[in-house]
Enzyme design. Sequence first.
Site, PDB file in Angstrom:
ATOM      1  N   LYS A   1       0.826  -1.212   0.000  1.00 36.94           N
ATOM      2  CA  LYS A   1       0.000   0.000   0.000  1.00 36.94           C
ATOM      3  C   LYS A   1       0.858   1.259   0.000  1.00 36.94           C
ATOM      4  CE  LYS A   1      -4.265  -1.414   0.092  1.00 36.94           C
ATOM      5  NZ  LYS A   1      -5.493  -0.821  -0.407  1.00 36.94           N
TER       6      LYS A   1
ATOM      7  N   ASP B   1      -8.219   0.423   6.950  1.00 40.11           N
ATOM      8  CA  ASP B   1      -8.091  -0.611   7.977  1.00 40.11           C
ATOM      9  C   ASP B   1      -6.633  -0.738   8.378  1.00 40.11           C
ATOM     10  OD1 ASP B   1      -7.293  -1.871   5.568  1.00 40.11           O
ATOM     11  OD2 ASP B   1      -9.356  -2.566   5.318  1.00 40.11           O
TER      12      ASP B   1
HETATM   13  C1  LIG Z   1      -2.139  -6.336   3.069  1.00 38.61           C
HETATM   14  C2  LIG Z   1      -3.261  -6.094   2.126  1.00 38.61           C
HETATM   15  N1  LIG Z   1      -3.478  -6.964   1.132  1.00 38.61           N
HETATM   16  C3  LIG Z   1      -4.476  -6.791   0.257  1.00 38.61           C
HETATM   17  C4  LIG Z   1      -5.330  -5.705   0.350  1.00 38.61           C
HETATM   18  C5  LIG Z   1      -6.465  -5.583  -0.620  1.00 38.61           C
HETATM   19  O1  LIG Z   1      -6.294  -4.511  -1.489  1.00 38.61           O
HETATM   20  P1  LIG Z   1      -7.551  -3.879  -2.242  1.00 38.61           P
HETATM   21  O2  LIG Z   1      -8.412  -3.244  -1.208  1.00 38.61           O
HETATM   22  O3  LIG Z   1      -6.929  -2.917  -3.200  1.00 38.61           O
HETATM   23  O4  LIG Z   1      -8.258  -4.995  -2.921  1.00 38.61           O
HETATM   24  C6  LIG Z   1      -5.140  -4.777   1.380  1.00 38.61           C
HETATM   25  C7  LIG Z   1      -6.031  -3.620   1.513  1.00 38.61           C
HETATM   26  O5  LIG Z   1      -5.941  -2.839   2.432  1.00 38.61           O
HETATM   27  C8  LIG Z   1      -4.082  -4.967   2.287  1.00 38.61           C
HETATM   28  O6  LIG Z   1      -3.844  -4.101   3.282  1.00 38.61           O
END
Ligand SMILES: Cc1ncc(COP(=O)(O)O)c(C=O)c1O
Length: 393
Positions: free
Chosen positions: A80, A128
Amino acid sequence: MFHKFRANDLQVIPHQRTDGNAADTVISTDDFANARAEISAWQGYAPTPLHALPELAAALQLGAVHYKDEGQRFGLDSFKALGAAYAACRVLQQQISQTRGHPVTLTDIRRRKYASDAAKITLVTATDGNHGRSLAWGAQRFGAACRIYIHSEVSQNRADAMAGLGAEIIRIDGDYDASVRVARDDAAAQGWFVVSDTSWAGYTEPPRDVMAGYGVLIDEVNQVLDSAPTHVFVQGGVGGIAAAVAAGMRQRWGQKCPRIIVVEPDRAACLFASARKGAITNVDIQTETMMAGLSCGEPSPLAWDILREEASAFTTIPDDFVAPAMRLLGAPLGNDPAITAGESAVAGLAALIAASADTGHRETLGLDNNARVLLIGTEGATDPDIYRKIIAG
Ligand SMILES: Cc1ncc(COP(=O)(O)O)c(C=O)c1O
């Protein structure tokens, strides 16, 4: 060895890919290239590792498994870091260009050429954890104020990490989707700028920039691999990372593009529900999943536009696949490298293991001895206390 990953608890909806052009139009090659040029100029930029896991591949009767490990990205411990910070830079560029009445560049923002202008701008998001940490980090780098809205279940360590980057933290009652709404309403009332990873009607630019930023990790993978993977198993929250992977892979590999398999928690499976219905669909989250980053009940329409054309399957896993998958990466088979992976990072791996053990799933997903599977390890130990507790059992 893999008995905890019960094939019956893996839900799979095969999805027909269609011949649309969303992979080129929603995020263009220029969007990806501009993000790549900017982010690779940031202090501390380095490609993250792509680990080969040959022993795991052999045990699963697959040709190869690679794991793109985002656990150290910019010291923020998740992919992110690429998204919100880049979108923040773009918002500042646009706003300052507008108030100054002449174009300013991303380099100007990065070098804080208009520091007094940036200091008057407040960037806002709901999160989150990982997206907000990236925004707080970007706002601090570029000299803007930052307010982060979190829901009741976001861990205190994750809140503290964002506060430590100078952001003001507002904890609301309700879930992630409720925090998105409060952030949006407060920003509209106060003249603040929302930098969201999810889109809605009339709000697409920052989420597009967020996804363009994620393209950096796909580009890094494609520079190392000499042929296309056959499959990518990628986690879904609002769908942003899965859509960015799908578009980036399609732009790079064309007809040889890998199958994109989206994996969600069964407690927050909004993309899965959308695939089942054939149209974007929200779900109510009844019980929070331990995969905090994936706890989203509302898909991002921008991401869905890509996934509905590009995804080959939508899947869900139960929460009890998570700890065994984290432990397997931490204490791997044979000489495979040990990897620190957080709760939301391992959904793709868990689904792959459950699918590989089952003849029906193998056939549906085209998994065989020639499959070269890419996993996107989206986070490291973003909450070290939770990580330690899970690993210890
Ligand atoms: C560690 C992690 N993996 C995957 C995701 C999923 O990403 P997206 O919301 O772009 O689908 C998030 C989203 O916050 C995340 O923090």
